[in-house]
Design a protein around this motif. Structure first.
Motif, PDB file in Angstrom:
ATOM      1  N   ILE A 151     -18.444  16.293  51.222  1.00 43.13           N
ATOM      2  CA  ILE A 151     -19.457  15.804  50.282  1.00 43.13           C
ATOM      3  C   ILE A 151     -19.246  16.415  48.910  1.00 43.13           C
ATOM      4  CG2 ILE A 151     -21.908  16.031  49.741  1.00 43.13           C
ATOM      5  CD1 ILE A 151     -22.582  15.206  52.445  1.00 43.13           C
ATOM      6  N   VAL A 152     -18.951  17.711  48.908  1.00 38.69           N
ATOM      7  CA  VAL A 152     -18.690  18.365  47.626  1.00 38.69           C
ATOM      8  C   VAL A 152     -17.491  17.729  46.944  1.00 38.69           C
ATOM      9  CG1 VAL A 152     -17.873  20.517  46.619  1.00 38.69           C
ATOM     10  CG2 VAL A 152     -19.745  20.548  48.252  1.00 38.69           C
ATOM     11  N   ALA A 153     -16.457  17.461  47.713  1.00 41.11           N
ATOM     12  CA  ALA A 153     -15.254  16.862  47.126  1.00 41.11           C
ATOM     13  C   ALA A 153     -15.566  15.494  46.526  1.00 41.11           C
ATOM     14  CB  ALA A 153     -14.162  16.738  48.192  1.00 41.11           C
ATOM     15  N   ALA A 154     -16.420  14.738  47.213  1.00 43.27           N
ATOM     16  CA  ALA A 154     -16.776  13.430  46.669  1.00 43.27           C
ATOM     17  C   ALA A 154     -17.681  13.575  45.460  1.00 43.27           C
ATOM     18  CB  ALA A 154     -17.465  12.587  47.747  1.00 43.27           C
ATOM     19  N   ALA A 155     -18.545  14.583  45.512  1.00 43.51           N
ATOM     20  CA  ALA A 155     -19.518  14.751  44.423  1.00 43.51           C
ATOM     21  C   ALA A 155     -18.826  15.127  43.120  1.00 43.51           C
ATOM     22  CB  ALA A 155     -20.548  15.809  44.797  1.00 43.51           C
ATOM     23  N   VAL A 156     -17.783  15.944  43.214  1.00 40.20           N
ATOM     24  CA  VAL A 156     -17.140  16.411  41.987  1.00 40.20           C
ATOM     25  C   VAL A 156     -16.545  15.242  41.209  1.00 40.20           C
ATOM     26  CG1 VAL A 156     -14.840  16.814  42.910  1.00 40.20           C
ATOM     27  CG2 VAL A 156     -15.695  18.253  41.069  1.00 40.20           C
ATOM     28  N   GLU A 157     -16.233  14.174  41.902  1.00 37.00           N
ATOM     29  CA  GLU A 157     -15.660  13.005  41.238  1.00 37.00           C
ATOM     30  C   GLU A 157     -16.724  12.169  40.530  1.00 37.00           C
ATOM     31  OE1 GLU A 157     -12.451  12.438  41.257  1.00 37.00           O
ATOM     32  OE2 GLU A 157     -11.897  14.049  42.657  1.00 37.00           O
ATOM     33  N   ARG A 158     -17.952  12.273  40.998  1.00 35.69           N
ATOM     34  CA  ARG A 158     -18.953  11.338  40.509  1.00 35.69           C
ATOM     35  C   ARG A 158     -20.080  11.990  39.727  1.00 35.69           C
ATOM     36  NH1 ARG A 158     -21.835   8.369  43.633  1.00 35.69           N
ATOM     37  NH2 ARG A 158     -21.257   6.280  42.987  1.00 35.69           N
ATOM     38  N   ILE A 159     -20.119  13.300  39.729  1.00 38.16           N
ATOM     39  CA  ILE A 159     -21.285  13.950  39.132  1.00 38.16           C
ATOM     40  C   ILE A 159     -21.294  13.747  37.615  1.00 38.16           C
ATOM     41  CG2 ILE A 159     -20.292  16.235  38.711  1.00 38.16           C
ATOM     42  CD1 ILE A 159     -22.907  17.350  39.997  1.00 38.16           C
ATOM     43  N   THR A 160     -22.490  13.499  37.079  1.00 37.33           N
ATOM     44  CA  THR A 160     -22.639  13.272  35.642  1.00 37.33           C
ATOM     45  C   THR A 160     -23.381  14.449  35.019  1.00 37.33           C
ATOM     46  OG1 THR A 160     -24.808  12.224  35.808  1.00 37.33           O
ATOM     47  CG2 THR A 160     -22.874  10.814  36.128  1.00 37.33           C
ATOM     48  N   PRO A 161     -23.304  14.580  33.720  1.00 35.64           N
ATOM     49  CA  PRO A 161     -24.068  15.648  33.057  1.00 35.64           C
ATOM     50  C   PRO A 161     -25.558  15.564  33.365  1.00 35.64           C
ATOM     51  CG  PRO A 161     -22.472  14.725  31.548  1.00 35.64           C
ATOM     52  CD  PRO A 161     -22.403  13.892  32.793  1.00 35.64           C
ATOM     53  N   GLU A 162     -26.069  14.346  33.490  1.00 31.85           N
ATOM     54  CA  GLU A 162     -27.494  14.205  33.828  1.00 31.85           C
ATOM     55  C   GLU A 162     -27.748  14.799  35.210  1.00 31.85           C
ATOM     56  OE1 GLU A 162     -25.721  11.302  32.853  1.00 31.85           O
ATOM     57  OE2 GLU A 162     -26.190  11.943  30.804  1.00 31.85           O
ATOM     58  N   ASP A 163     -26.829  14.524  36.148  1.00 30.40           N
ATOM     59  CA  ASP A 163     -26.977  15.110  37.476  1.00 30.40           C
ATOM     60  C   ASP A 163     -27.026  16.629  37.376  1.00 30.40           C
ATOM     61  OD1 ASP A 163     -26.958  12.682  38.832  1.00 30.40           O
ATOM     62  OD2 ASP A 163     -24.772  12.619  38.888  1.00 30.40           O
ATOM     63  N   ILE A 164     -26.103  17.179  36.618  1.00 34.52           N
ATOM     64  CA  ILE A 164     -26.057  18.635  36.476  1.00 34.52           C
ATOM     65  C   ILE A 164     -27.393  19.162  35.977  1.00 34.52           C
ATOM     66  CG2 ILE A 164     -24.881  20.551  35.333  1.00 34.52           C
ATOM     67  CD1 ILE A 164     -22.636  19.410  36.532  1.00 34.52           C
ATOM     68  N   ALA A 165     -27.936  18.481  34.983  1.00 36.06           N
ATOM     69  CA  ALA A 165     -29.223  18.927  34.447  1.00 36.06           C
ATOM     70  C   ALA A 165     -30.286  18.883  35.538  1.00 36.06           C
ATOM     71  CB  ALA A 165     -29.619  18.027  33.275  1.00 36.06           C
ATOM     72  N   ARG A 166     -30.291  17.827  36.316  1.00 36.95           N
ATOM     73  CA  ARG A 166     -31.272  17.720  37.399  1.00 36.95           C
ATOM     74  C   ARG A 166     -31.102  18.867  38.382  1.00 36.95           C
ATOM     75  NH1 ARG A 166     -29.561  13.023  39.549  1.00 36.95           N
ATOM     76  NH2 ARG A 166     -30.145  13.864  41.589  1.00 36.95           N
ATOM     77  N   PHE A 167     -29.853  19.163  38.694  1.00 40.73           N
ATOM     78  CA  PHE A 167     -29.602  20.265  39.616  1.00 40.73           C
ATOM     79  C   PHE A 167     -30.124  21.578  39.050  1.00 40.73           C
ATOM     80  CE2 PHE A 167     -27.243  19.221  43.389  1.00 40.73           C
ATOM     81  CZ  PHE A 167     -26.796  17.933  43.149  1.00 40.73           C
ATOM     82  N   ARG A 168     -29.912  21.790  37.765  1.00 42.74           N
ATOM     83  CA  ARG A 168     -30.366  23.050  37.161  1.00 42.74           C
ATOM     84  C   ARG A 168     -31.888  23.166  37.286  1.00 42.74           C
ATOM     85  NH1 ARG A 168     -26.042  25.928  36.834  1.00 42.74           N
ATOM     86  NH2 ARG A 168     -24.317  25.070  35.618  1.00 42.74           N
ATOM     87  N   ARG A 169     -32.558  22.068  36.998  1.00 43.59           N
ATOM     88  CA  ARG A 169     -34.016  22.103  37.134  1.00 43.59           C
ATOM     89  C   ARG A 169     -34.414  22.436  38.567  1.00 43.59           C
ATOM     90  NH1 ARG A 169     -33.798  17.726  33.652  1.00 43.59           N
ATOM     91  NH2 ARG A 169     -34.022  16.199  35.312  1.00 43.59           N
ATOM     92  N   GLN A 170     -33.722  21.799  39.499  1.00 35.73           N
ATOM     93  CA  GLN A 170     -34.026  22.037  40.907  1.00 35.73           C
ATOM     94  C   GLN A 170     -33.820  23.507  41.256  1.00 35.73           C
ATOM     95  OE1 GLN A 170     -35.193  20.392  43.399  1.00 35.73           O
ATOM     96  NE2 GLN A 170     -34.563  21.661  45.140  1.00 35.73           N
TER      97      GLN A 170
END
Lengths: 242, 242
Positions: free
Chosen positions: B106-125
């Motif tokens: 899942i991590v391998a797939a995520a690294v290909e698709r993650i967007t800056p917006e996703d990153i921001a959401r993760f940081r908030r989480q």
DNA sequence: AATGCCAAGATTGCATACGATTTGCCCAAT
DNA sequence: ATTGGGCAAATCGTATGCAATCTTGGCATT
């Protein structure tokens, strides 16, 4: 169109201990009918029809359909009914991506636990597979698809992780649907020789090689699909609604 | 003992579009109650009780319980009822073995698709996670466990494979049960810093490293468990019956 | 006092009944 | 001829009733 003739009522395991749950038996029967294509994708499975076919009320038929919906083999639409799933190309890709991820791990676990008795069972299974491969006719085709999937399920079984085993149950079943829809050469779909190659590597205890072979095997299955074409039902998909 | 006070009726998503399926809402509510331990393993969930709690008939309550049984969160015994699952140490090991297999993919797939917006959401989480970590009291503990699991689920979500996402849904939920039963240090169960480390690697696009960190993270969670002891209920387990 | 047995109560398994929603068809109106 | 409305049939969603099964408490027996 009646689906009654498509159902094989002897599907239920002979060791049907005390009718544990009738809905489970119905689920198994429908599952088998779906994965070897006696029930085509899109076929409607109405509660009353299923119920009367198995001589149960709608309640228990409904439970069986709910289970099948949970594992993705049928799709239910509210107030409309249950239909044999019509997996989209995207779904197909995700199914095989999941298998590429999980099956090497299963192989790796299996190599640690496989016994000579297991190997013998696998050989017998592969012989049967070969037998169906040589026969002609739709019945043999169906049996071949089923046997081919069973190889993967047996592998999951010896791996000894019941959770992964259940995941594989679902993935193999849905793969059968996908192959039914998008398979191109059909017979060579699940290369028999590749199964024996995996087994040989397992017997030698070479997990690395077995895992690699398994990945190639899955790649080959997917490569034999034609996932470009939109499925015929059109419109909904063409407009990408719902 | 009444379970009514353990259920949070506001669990259902605010965007509850037209009561798509009431049993689904009940399932969600019970699921949340189970994974953050308001309902302890072994608790009986009778159809009539659940039904009257949510003001529905036994039929729809039953459907919700069937779904939970399918994903392994409750176990049903014929003619006896449904109980919140009591995973065995062996089951726990299999759950984590499955996660070790799936999450790196899942991590391998995520690294290909993650967007800056996703990153921001993760940081908030992760900030929220941190907040709960600093608070005291059982409510914060529960929220922390939930938030910690949500990190893994968000990852599965950006990976873009709905099948793997569903598998992870199940695995994370069952992991919560296992941690509730066998967790030892509790608070540090799902190291917050390890989540940020994984996210940092993802942000840099280093999938290799993110996957490695994820495996270590899972190892740490499992290492914090005490899977040797038989579960307290004794006797049945001591004699390895049932 | 401990064990075995039996009856009452409780709970599930299943079938069926009824209301709600959708679908398909027919007919009228443009 | 085509479109739109409306009625009828079919099917699902849900509640409820009854039989079967399990549990529990008390009573008799050893």
């Amino acid at each position: 169109m009646n689906i009654s003739e498509k159902i094989n009522f002897t599907d239920t395991a002979p060791e049907d201990r005390s009718q544990e749950d009738r809905s489970m038996a119905i689920r198994e029967s429908l599952r088998n009918a779906i994965i070897d294509r006696r029930l085509a994708p899109g076929t409607k499975l109405s509660e009353s029809e299923v119920g009367s076919l198995f001589d149960v009320s709608r309640t228990v038929a409904r439970a069986a359909l709910q289970m099948l919906a949970f594992e993705g083999l049928v799709k239910t639409e509210r107030n409309r009914g249950a239909f044999v799933s019509n997996p989209s190309p995207e779904e197909a890709r995700q199914i095989f991506a999941s298998r590429r991820l999980i099956e090497p791990g299963i192989v790796a676990a299996a190599v640690e636990r496989i016994t000579p008795e297991d190997i013998a069972r696998f050989r017998r299974q592969l012989d049967e597979e070969q037998r169906f491969l040589n026969e002609r006719g739709p019945a043999a085709r169906r049996a071949e698809i089923k046997a081919s999937g069973d190889f993967h399920l047996m592998l999951a079984s010896v791996a000894g992780n019941v959770i992964l085993q259940r995941f594989m149950d679902e993935l193999v079943a849905r793969s059968s649907l996908v192959i039914a829809l998008y398979g191109r050469s059909g017979v060579s779909s699940c290369g028999h020789s590749e199964h024996t190659a995996v087994l040989d590597a397992l017997e030698k205890g070479d997990g690395e090689r077995a895992a690699k072979l398994m990945i190639h095997h899955i790649d080959h299955i997917e490569a034999d699909l034609d996932l470009q074409l939109k499925q015929g039902s059109g419109l909904k998909d063409a407009l990408s609604l719902a």
